[in-house]
Design an enzyme around this catalytic site. Sequence first.
Site, mmCIF file in Angstrom:
data_model
loop_
_atom_site.group_PDB
_atom_site.id
_atom_site.type_symbol
_atom_site.label_atom_id
_atom_site.label_comp_id
_atom_site.label_asym_id
_atom_site.label_seq_id
_atom_site.Cartn_x
_atom_site.Cartn_y
_atom_site.Cartn_z
ATOM 1 C CB CYS A 115 24.025 44.309 29.493
ATOM 2 S SG CYS A 115 25.250 45.088 30.526
ATOM 3 C CG HIS A 264 25.738 41.383 26.689
ATOM 4 N ND1 HIS A 264 26.038 42.573 26.053
ATOM 5 C CD2 HIS A 264 26.072 41.554 27.998
ATOM 6 C CE1 HIS A 264 26.528 43.418 26.945
ATOM 7 N NE2 HIS A 264 26.565 42.832 28.120
ATOM 8 C CG ASN A 294 30.068 44.976 28.341
ATOM 9 O OD1 ASN A 294 29.222 45.328 27.527
ATOM 10 N ND2 ASN A 294 29.762 44.493 29.529
HETATM 11 N N1 COA Z 1 44.041 43.889 36.473
HETATM 12 C C1 COA Z 1 44.763 43.282 37.397
HETATM 13 N N2 COA Z 1 44.274 42.871 38.591
HETATM 14 C C2 COA Z 1 42.963 43.117 38.807
HETATM 15 C C3 COA Z 1 42.142 43.741 37.886
HETATM 16 C C4 COA Z 1 42.727 44.153 36.665
HETATM 17 N N3 COA Z 1 42.020 44.761 35.686
HETATM 18 N N4 COA Z 1 40.897 43.837 38.380
HETATM 19 C C5 COA Z 1 40.928 43.281 39.595
HETATM 20 N N5 COA Z 1 42.184 42.826 39.863
HETATM 21 C C6 COA Z 1 42.676 42.156 41.056
HETATM 22 C C7 COA Z 1 41.836 42.457 42.262
HETATM 23 O O1 COA Z 1 42.257 43.655 42.890
HETATM 24 C C8 COA Z 1 42.120 41.256 43.127
HETATM 25 O O2 COA Z 1 43.364 41.420 43.774
HETATM 26 P P1 COA Z 1 43.558 40.898 45.276
HETATM 27 O O3 COA Z 1 43.361 39.410 45.211
HETATM 28 O O4 COA Z 1 44.961 41.313 45.569
HETATM 29 O O5 COA Z 1 42.523 41.586 46.101
HETATM 30 C C9 COA Z 1 42.290 40.115 42.126
HETATM 31 O O6 COA Z 1 42.560 40.754 40.865
HETATM 32 C C10 COA Z 1 41.042 39.268 41.961
HETATM 33 O O7 COA Z 1 39.937 40.145 41.859
HETATM 34 P P2 COA Z 1 38.510 39.596 41.667
HETATM 35 O O8 COA Z 1 37.569 40.755 41.476
HETATM 36 O O9 COA Z 1 38.206 38.598 42.736
HETATM 37 O O10 COA Z 1 38.722 38.858 40.282
HETATM 38 P P3 COA Z 1 37.821 37.829 39.547
HETATM 39 O O11 COA Z 1 38.580 36.600 39.329
HETATM 40 O O12 COA Z 1 36.439 37.767 40.120
HETATM 41 O O13 COA Z 1 37.680 38.544 38.127
HETATM 42 C C11 COA Z 1 36.176 39.843 36.828
HETATM 43 C C12 COA Z 1 37.106 39.828 38.004
HETATM 44 C C13 COA Z 1 35.525 41.210 36.749
HETATM 45 C C14 COA Z 1 36.974 39.612 35.545
HETATM 46 C C15 COA Z 1 35.141 38.712 36.992
HETATM 47 O O14 COA Z 1 34.531 38.793 38.252
HETATM 48 C C16 COA Z 1 34.090 38.745 35.933
HETATM 49 O O15 COA Z 1 34.355 38.399 34.808
HETATM 50 N N6 COA Z 1 32.853 39.139 36.297
HETATM 51 C C17 COA Z 1 31.792 39.416 35.331
HETATM 52 C C18 COA Z 1 31.933 40.835 34.888
HETATM 53 C C19 COA Z 1 31.080 41.188 33.721
HETATM 54 O O16 COA Z 1 30.991 40.464 32.762
HETATM 55 N N7 COA Z 1 30.455 42.352 33.786
HETATM 56 C C20 COA Z 1 29.628 42.869 32.776
HETATM 57 C C21 COA Z 1 28.286 42.277 32.847
HETATM 58 S S1 COA Z 1 27.173 42.994 31.761
#
Ligand code: COA
Length: 337
Positions: A115, A264, A294
């Site tokens: 990234c 980004h 992304n």
């Molecule tokens: N759709 C529906 N549910 C989803 C899902 C999706 N696409 N992805 C994960 N979930 C579920 C999980 O299974 C989890 O369920 P559970 O509570 O029953 O176990 C719940 O949603 C919460 O998951 P979690 O991973 O804790 O969610 P979060 O609030 O941390 O959000 C991201 C996940 C990825 C959106 C968040 O962590 C984020 O934005 N991180 C940064 C990612 C990023 O920008 N990456 C690129 C960097 S270059």
Amino acid sequence: MPKAYISGVAMNVPDRVVTNDDLVTEFGIDTNDDWIVQRTGIKERRFAPAGVGASDLALPAAQRAIERAQLDPDDIDIILFGTLSPEYAFPGSGVLLQQKLGLRETPAMDLRNACSFFLYALGTGASMIEAGAVKNVLVVGSEIHSAGLDLTTRGRNVATIFGDGAGAVVLSATDEDRGVRRWKLGADGRYAEALAQRVWDTRARPFIPQDADGNGIVSPELMWAQMDGKKVYKHATTIMSRALRELVATERLTVDDLDLVLFHQANMRINQAVQAELGLPDEKVPHSISRYGNTTAATIPMLLAECVEAGRVQKGMKVAMVAFGSGFTWGAALVDW
Ligand code: COA
């Protein structure tokens, strides 16, 4: 000493639009539009068809950027290519693009900074120009993520975020006092595995597990990228605002002096948090995440291409760029347009 300015910029995305609803109906992923939009701001992304590699998607972007710089491919002195979805493990995709551009021996270098690629490449290319070693550098980020996403419910935390796209800029030497003014890079390898694809491991023998017949077998955790989303989120929000503040401070400027700030495009929530922390008004912070997801190495040149095409970037403006991602790595740059 010559300076390096951005003489041309262009982007290219595949035609196929995949909406959040399509992820549910076509791919059968247990997700929904609300979940994805609320947490990431992404509404749709593009997927390339099979047969298209990172260098193929890069080609039209590179050609248009070269044209807009009023150059021919032969004028390019070096290609800096960035992707985390290359055609091959090696060689890098830069040499494939070199051939597609019809170039014979132009050097091509792949920078593996995911990234943060664009900032690492901008710093590298500008330094080569300032040293007088080269005059024109083609910087291209291109991703075919759709080939490497676990498009099932098991992979939904990663698969819903990424899309395909390419962005290219040409950096050219100038005697004018403009162009890349300052760049600053960073890395923290303690978090190398927080966002990684570890399809092979050269510490193991063999480097990909084999079955009894000697066929390679890769488990889903190794085959698909793994991400600790919360860790990425926490570090991205704090480091991006710090990197930008430090960058402008070294130029005795403040964030208020910036005319445009290109983040980004990883996640709308991350960018909104950084924007709020920095106190930047909406009109200075363009976004394209809702339309492309992304696209990793390509996000900033793609966004820049859109801004230039829309007339949002004018000569004399101070344009900042900042990125954070796998590694962890990050970078920020200030460009006098
Ligand atoms: N759709 C529906 N549910 C989803 C899902 C999706 N696409 N992805 C994960 N979930 C579920 C999980 O299974 C989890 O369920 P559970 O509570 O029953 O176990 C719940 O949603 C919460 O998951 P979690 O991973 O804790 O969610 P979060 O609030 O941390 O959000 C991201 C996940 C990825 C959106 C968040 O962590 C984020 O934005 N991180 C940064 C990612 C990023 O920008 N990456 C690129 C960097 S270059």
